[in-house]
Design a protein around this motif. Structure first.
Motif, mmCIF file in Angstrom:
data_model
loop_
_atom_site.group_PDB
_atom_site.id
_atom_site.type_symbol
_atom_site.label_atom_id
_atom_site.label_comp_id
_atom_site.label_asym_id
_atom_site.label_seq_id
_atom_site.Cartn_x
_atom_site.Cartn_y
_atom_site.Cartn_z
ATOM 1 N N LEU A 3 0.832 -1.209 0.000
ATOM 2 C CA LEU A 3 0.000 0.000 0.000
ATOM 3 C C LEU A 3 0.867 1.259 0.000
ATOM 4 O O LEU A 3 0.701 2.160 0.836
ATOM 5 C CB LEU A 3 -0.933 0.005 1.215
ATOM 6 C CG LEU A 3 -2.048 -1.049 1.257
ATOM 7 C CD1 LEU A 3 -2.868 -0.897 2.524
ATOM 8 C CD2 LEU A 3 -2.949 -0.958 0.044
ATOM 9 N N ASP A 4 1.806 1.313 -0.950
ATOM 10 C CA ASP A 4 2.755 2.432 -0.952
ATOM 11 C C ASP A 4 2.083 3.782 -1.175
ATOM 12 O O ASP A 4 2.678 4.825 -0.915
ATOM 13 C CB ASP A 4 3.851 2.206 -1.995
ATOM 14 C CG ASP A 4 3.288 2.139 -3.411
ATOM 15 O OD1 ASP A 4 2.125 1.734 -3.573
ATOM 16 O OD2 ASP A 4 4.024 2.489 -4.346
ATOM 17 N N VAL A 5 0.811 3.768 -1.632
ATOM 18 C CA VAL A 5 0.087 5.029 -1.790
ATOM 19 C C VAL A 5 -0.044 5.755 -0.457
ATOM 20 O O VAL A 5 -0.116 7.000 -0.412
ATOM 21 C CB VAL A 5 -1.313 4.766 -2.411
ATOM 22 C CG1 VAL A 5 -2.211 3.986 -1.436
ATOM 23 C CG2 VAL A 5 -1.983 6.075 -2.803
ATOM 24 N N MET A 6 -0.046 5.002 0.647
ATOM 25 C CA MET A 6 -0.154 5.599 1.978
ATOM 26 C C MET A 6 1.133 6.287 2.412
ATOM 27 O O MET A 6 1.162 6.983 3.434
ATOM 28 C CB MET A 6 -0.516 4.525 3.009
ATOM 29 C CG MET A 6 -1.831 3.805 2.757
ATOM 30 S SD MET A 6 -3.256 4.909 2.840
ATOM 31 C CE MET A 6 -3.217 5.438 4.553
ATOM 32 N N LEU A 7 2.212 6.094 1.632
ATOM 33 C CA LEU A 7 3.512 6.641 2.011
ATOM 34 C C LEU A 7 4.038 7.645 0.987
ATOM 35 O O LEU A 7 5.223 7.966 0.977
ATOM 36 C CB LEU A 7 4.514 5.487 2.194
ATOM 37 C CG LEU A 7 4.162 4.584 3.382
ATOM 38 C CD1 LEU A 7 4.603 3.157 3.137
ATOM 39 C CD2 LEU A 7 4.780 5.125 4.656
ATOM 40 N N ARG A 8 3.152 8.129 0.131
ATOM 41 C CA ARG A 8 3.524 9.154 -0.839
ATOM 42 C C ARG A 8 2.954 10.502 -0.393
ATOM 43 O O ARG A 8 1.914 10.554 0.266
ATOM 44 C CB ARG A 8 2.940 8.818 -2.217
ATOM 45 C CG ARG A 8 3.448 7.532 -2.827
ATOM 46 C CD ARG A 8 2.704 7.272 -4.124
ATOM 47 N NE ARG A 8 2.984 5.943 -4.659
ATOM 48 C CZ ARG A 8 2.283 5.377 -5.618
ATOM 49 N NH1 ARG A 8 1.238 6.031 -6.142
ATOM 50 N NH2 ARG A 8 2.584 4.177 -6.056
ATOM 51 N N MET A 34 0.191 13.315 6.139
ATOM 52 C CA MET A 34 -0.960 12.972 6.982
ATOM 53 C C MET A 34 -0.579 12.006 8.103
ATOM 54 O O MET A 34 -1.261 11.936 9.114
ATOM 55 C CB MET A 34 -2.068 12.378 6.116
ATOM 56 C CG MET A 34 -2.671 13.358 5.121
ATOM 57 S SD MET A 34 -3.262 14.883 5.913
ATOM 58 C CE MET A 34 -4.576 14.224 6.952
ATOM 59 N N ILE A 35 0.518 11.245 7.900
ATOM 60 C CA ILE A 35 1.028 10.415 9.004
ATOM 61 C C ILE A 35 1.429 11.327 10.163
ATOM 62 O O ILE A 35 1.141 11.044 11.330
ATOM 63 C CB ILE A 35 2.226 9.563 8.549
ATOM 64 C CG1 ILE A 35 1.807 8.595 7.442
ATOM 65 C CG2 ILE A 35 2.818 8.788 9.737
ATOM 66 C CD1 ILE A 35 2.963 7.816 6.831
ATOM 67 N N GLY A 36 2.078 12.438 9.824
ATOM 68 C CA GLY A 36 2.455 13.408 10.849
ATOM 69 C C GLY A 36 1.245 13.995 11.552
ATOM 70 O O GLY A 36 1.251 14.175 12.777
ATOM 71 N N ARG A 66 7.794 1.016 5.579
ATOM 72 C CA ARG A 66 7.136 1.247 4.289
ATOM 73 C C ARG A 66 5.923 0.340 4.129
ATOM 74 O O ARG A 66 5.637 -0.162 3.047
ATOM 75 C CB ARG A 66 8.114 1.038 3.118
ATOM 76 C CG ARG A 66 9.462 1.709 3.266
ATOM 77 C CD ARG A 66 9.345 3.192 3.496
ATOM 78 N NE ARG A 66 8.751 3.881 2.337
ATOM 79 C CZ ARG A 66 8.383 5.165 2.351
ATOM 80 N NH1 ARG A 66 8.520 5.871 3.458
ATOM 81 N NH2 ARG A 66 7.858 5.713 1.270
ATOM 82 N N ASP A 67 5.213 0.114 5.223
ATOM 83 C CA ASP A 67 4.055 -0.768 5.230
ATOM 84 C C ASP A 67 2.792 0.085 5.388
ATOM 85 O O ASP A 67 2.422 0.490 6.494
ATOM 86 C CB ASP A 67 4.157 -1.776 6.375
ATOM 87 C CG ASP A 67 3.129 -2.898 6.267
ATOM 88 O OD1 ASP A 67 2.060 -2.656 5.683
ATOM 89 O OD2 ASP A 67 3.404 -4.002 6.763
#
Length: 206
Positions: free
Chosen positions: A116-121, A127-129, A168-169
């Motif tokens: 799900l690398d879209v969550m890390l772009r 948004m993780i922050g 990167r998960d």
């Protein structure tokens, strides 16, 4: 999960061994050798994964995590504020917590993989922050200790988010966001329970 986080935990345990009575957050930061805010956030959350709240400690560590989450949201990552660095933990308690966490994360290693690398772009990584900031805010609230898990819900949200970021998960990043939402739903529930209780008490006394 790469072994680096478990090795970090083992290094902290060694540092807290011997005749040491207290270990400061600044010493933990030095032991980590600048390996990143996500690792430090997770380590600051470890004391809160159990259900019993720790109000005094959670305010300080929650504030620090808010600062680090905000920096990630804005695309800049810096060091901890001085008032957090000077905070000290009991060395014996720290060893027990770190030892238990190392066992858990060693077992959990098999579940991590890049996906799900879209969550890390960008802008999702920012948004993780935001998620970490919101969970840090929830952790820092000086809630009464009778509300069990008031620390553990936001702590797990932060841990999931940071693990997902490090490994990167995207699935764990998503789990962190879900846990953050669940945290505020849980707080809203208790807020309503307390409000209704006060209304009933006022009606009874009046």
């Amino acid at each position: 999960m790469k072994q680096s986080f478990v090795r970090d935990l083992e290094a902290i345990e060694r540092h807290a061994s011997g005749d040491r009575a207290r270990v400061s957050v600044e010493e933990i930061e030095v032991v980590l050798q600048g390996r990143g805010f996500a690792t430090l956030c997770m380590i600051l959350c470890i004391p809160f994964i159990q259900p019993i709240p720790l109000p005094g400690l959670s305010v300080v560590f929650g504030t620090a995590i808010m600062a680090m989450g905000l920096r990630l949201a804005l695309g800049t990552v810096g060091s901890l504020p001085q008032f957090v660095k000077k905070r000290e933990l009991d060395a014996g308690t720290l060893r027990k917590i770190v030892r238990g966490a190392a066992k858990v994360f060693t077992y959990a290693e098999r579940f991590f993989k890049p996906r799900l690398d879209v969550m890390l772009r960008p802008p999702m990584v920012n948004m993780i922050g935001v998620s970490i900031f919101c969970s840090g805010l929830a952790l820092s609230l000086p809630l009464p200790p009778i509300i069990i898990c008031s620390n553990s819900f936001p702590a797990w949200s932060i841990i999931f988010s940071c693990l997902g970021y490090l490994e990167r998960d995207g699935l764990f990043v998503l789990a962190g966001k879900i846990a953050a939402i669940a945290t505020w739903v849980y707080f809203a529930f208790w807020s309503e329970v307390i409000r209704r209780g006060l209304v009933e008490l006022w009606a009874y006394l009046g």
